[in-house]
Motif scaffolding. Structure first.
Motif, PDB file in Angstrom:
ATOM      1  N   ARG A  86      42.398  44.276  44.980  1.00 14.15           N
ATOM      2  CA  ARG A  86      43.279  45.079  45.832  1.00 14.15           C
ATOM      3  C   ARG A  86      43.228  44.550  47.255  1.00 14.15           C
ATOM      4  NH1 ARG A  86      42.566  51.357  44.949  1.00 14.15           N
ATOM      5  NH2 ARG A  86      44.521  51.288  46.114  1.00 14.15           N
ATOM      6  N   SER A 120      45.688  43.467  50.612  1.00  8.59           N
ATOM      7  CA  SER A 120      46.996  43.593  51.258  1.00  8.59           C
ATOM      8  C   SER A 120      46.961  42.904  52.613  1.00  8.59           C
ATOM      9  CB  SER A 120      47.383  45.061  51.455  1.00  8.59           C
ATOM     10  OG  SER A 120      47.511  45.728  50.221  1.00  8.59           O
ATOM     11  N   ASN A 147      51.030  49.205  51.567  1.00  7.18           N
ATOM     12  CA  ASN A 147      51.287  47.769  51.634  1.00  7.18           C
ATOM     13  C   ASN A 147      51.418  47.214  50.221  1.00  7.18           C
ATOM     14  OD1 ASN A 147      51.251  47.158  54.417  1.00  7.18           O
ATOM     15  ND2 ASN A 147      49.023  47.306  54.450  1.00  7.18           N
ATOM     16  N   ASP A 148      52.255  46.222  50.070  1.00  6.40           N
ATOM     17  CA  ASP A 148      52.313  45.543  48.780  1.00  6.40           C
ATOM     18  C   ASP A 148      51.027  44.755  48.567  1.00  6.40           C
ATOM     19  OD1 ASP A 148      54.852  46.493  48.309  1.00  6.40           O
ATOM     20  OD2 ASP A 148      55.815  44.771  49.263  1.00  6.40           O
ATOM     21  N   ARG A 149      50.604  44.691  47.335  1.00  7.28           N
ATOM     22  CA  ARG A 149      49.407  43.910  47.024  1.00  7.28           C
ATOM     23  C   ARG A 149      49.710  42.435  47.212  1.00  7.28           C
ATOM     24  NH1 ARG A 149      46.106  45.210  41.630  1.00  7.28           N
ATOM     25  NH2 ARG A 149      46.117  47.208  42.711  1.00  7.28           N
TER      26      ARG A 149
END
Length: 223
Positions: free
Chosen positions: A72, A74, A213-215
């Protein structure tokens, strides 16, 4: 024998999601934060400016390496990286060991960095940005108890949230210069002064918003 009437119960103060207009902007109280905040732990990495490469490229290089610590990851351009690390702590001997690994990755890539830890991503970023102001060079700003979030974030300058300068100037004129002071603003007038986007930032400091946030995914190499 005279009986004493019980004192009336105090009604709870309205929270930021309530419909009342007189309460403060504070999203949740200290006691509520422990249950409202998700069971996550975020490591923020703030990069110092690199004279040799664009910041985005630095972030992507470090983001690719950081996936060794947690899936995970970002990016928070131009200089921030976020890692959700709670599930990885046991792999590195706890928080101290994991932070040593993150610092080693930065050193290996020759990227000076500052780290901070908090239960929400925006809180970790704010701590990392303020590290020189709040911590000794060899110490790690860390909040691991969600109930302490508001108390420890409150003294930080509002500039750590990277709000537009005109918003910071407008608040400074009424004596609001810290995160805590902004959370104590009356909701009706405060929302007009800070704007909807900035108001959402205050909420997300103590309760993680979905889809923050997008990964990060490393770009495939060509050839």
């Amino acid at each position: 024998e005279s009986a004493t009437e019980p004192a009336p119960r105090r009604a709870p103060a309205p929270r930021s999601g309530d419909s009342g207009s007189g309460g403060p902007l504070r999203p949740v109280g200290r006691a509520d934060a422990a249950t409202a905040a998700p069971a996550e732990l975020w490591l923020a990495v703030r990069l110092a400016a690199s004279p040799s490469q664009p910041a985005r490229q630095d972030l992507e290089r470090l983001g690719a390496q950081a996936q060794r610590l947690t899936p995970r990851v970002s990016l928070d351009p131009p200089d921030g990286l976020l890692l959700e690390v709670k599930g990885s702590l046991h792999l590195f001997g706890g928080l101290e060991g994991l932070c040593r690994e993150a610092t080693a990755e930065c050193s290996h890539l020759r990227l000076p960095c500052m780290l901070a830890v908090a239960p929400t991503p925006l809180a970790a970023l704010a701590l990392a940005r303020a590290r020189r102001k709040i911590a000794a060079p060899d110490s790690l700003p860390a909040i691991t108890d969600p109930s302490q979030l508001i108390g420890k974030l409150s003294p930080l300058p509002l500039a750590m949230l990277r709000w537009p300068q005109d918003t910071l100037d407008r608040l400074a004129r009424i004596g609001v210069r810290t995160i805590g002071e902004s959370l104590r603003l009356p909701r009706a007038g405060g929302a007009r002064r800070v704007g909807d986007g900035q108001l959402q930032t205050l909420y997300r400091l103590v309760v993680r918003a979905r889809g923050l946030n997008d990964r990060f995914e490393e770009r495939p190499r060509l050839g």
